[in-house]
Write a protein that holds these residues in place. Structure first.
Motif, PDB file in Angstrom:
ATOM      1  N   ARG A  13      -2.990 -37.769 -33.743  1.00 22.28           N
ATOM      2  CA  ARG A  13      -2.731 -37.538 -32.430  1.00 22.28           C
ATOM      3  C   ARG A  13      -3.218 -36.244 -31.805  1.00 22.28           C
ATOM      4  NH1 ARG A  13       2.552 -39.038 -28.959  1.00 22.28           N
ATOM      5  NH2 ARG A  13       1.924 -37.665 -27.099  1.00 22.28           N
ATOM      6  N   ARG A  14      -3.099 -35.127 -32.718  1.00 21.79           N
ATOM      7  CA  ARG A  14      -3.632 -33.920 -32.273  1.00 21.79           C
ATOM      8  C   ARG A  14      -5.328 -33.972 -32.076  1.00 21.79           C
ATOM      9  NH1 ARG A  14      -0.404 -31.557 -36.529  1.00 21.79           N
ATOM     10  NH2 ARG A  14       1.700 -31.610 -35.950  1.00 21.79           N
ATOM     11  N   TYR A  35      -3.442 -42.883 -35.775  1.00 26.39           N
ATOM     12  CA  TYR A  35      -2.019 -42.472 -35.542  1.00 26.39           C
ATOM     13  C   TYR A  35      -1.013 -43.419 -35.268  1.00 26.39           C
ATOM     14  CZ  TYR A  35       1.546 -40.699 -32.437  1.00 26.39           C
ATOM     15  OH  TYR A  35       2.850 -40.162 -32.077  1.00 26.39           O
ATOM     16  N   VAL A  75       0.850 -37.084 -37.077  1.00 26.37           N
ATOM     17  CA  VAL A  75       0.457 -36.721 -35.989  1.00 26.37           C
ATOM     18  C   VAL A  75      -0.738 -35.909 -35.918  1.00 26.37           C
ATOM     19  CG1 VAL A  75       2.835 -36.528 -35.207  1.00 26.37           C
ATOM     20  CG2 VAL A  75       1.843 -34.663 -36.438  1.00 26.37           C
TER      21      VAL A  75
END
Length: 130
Positions: free
Chosen positions: A91-92, A82, A88
């Motif tokens: 990140r998720r 990330y 993203v």
């Protein structure tokens, strides 16, 4: 007695996450600093390569390893992806595994001694199968 840290380590400041080779470098230096702090026998030891820590006369050595809990290792990998790509989805993925974010830092799920013991047992079983 104080832990001996080289000026190179003491003066380093980072504005991005460490790469794996940087983490390995500092882990080896930290391991040697802790051994020198705890035991007089390691005063002449140096950081080398294969093994990572070597006696001054190179007759003895220690390979430095870190215990990585599988879940945390996956989260750290997602976080690095990330931060490097800005995508993203990584990140998720990390958040889905239980990570939290604070600026450039990731907060990993709590690991207790049972998690560490289970990880060590998996490592030893894997090594014994070889």
């Amino acid at each position: 007695m104080s832990i001996e840290l080289t000026e190179e380590i003491r003066s380093r400041h980072f504005d991005s996450p460490l790469r794996s080779e940087q983490i390995k470098y500092f882990t080896e230096h930290l391991a040697l600093a802790v051994l020198k702090y705890c035991f007089d026998d390691f005063d002449t030891w140096i950081v080398g390569d294969a093994p990572d820590l070597q006696s001054g006369d190179k007759t003895s050595g220690i390979e430095v390893t870190e215990l990585a809990i599988d879940l945390n290792r996956a989260i750290v990998g997602d976080c690095l992806q990330y931060w490097e790509t800005g995508d993203v989805k990584y990140r998720r993925k990390a958040e889905g595994r239980g990570a939290a974010y604070l600026d450039m830092y990731s907060i990993l799920p709590t690991v207790d001694s049972n998690d560490e013991l289970a990880a060590l047992e998996r490592i030893f079983r894997k090594k014994l199968k070889r």
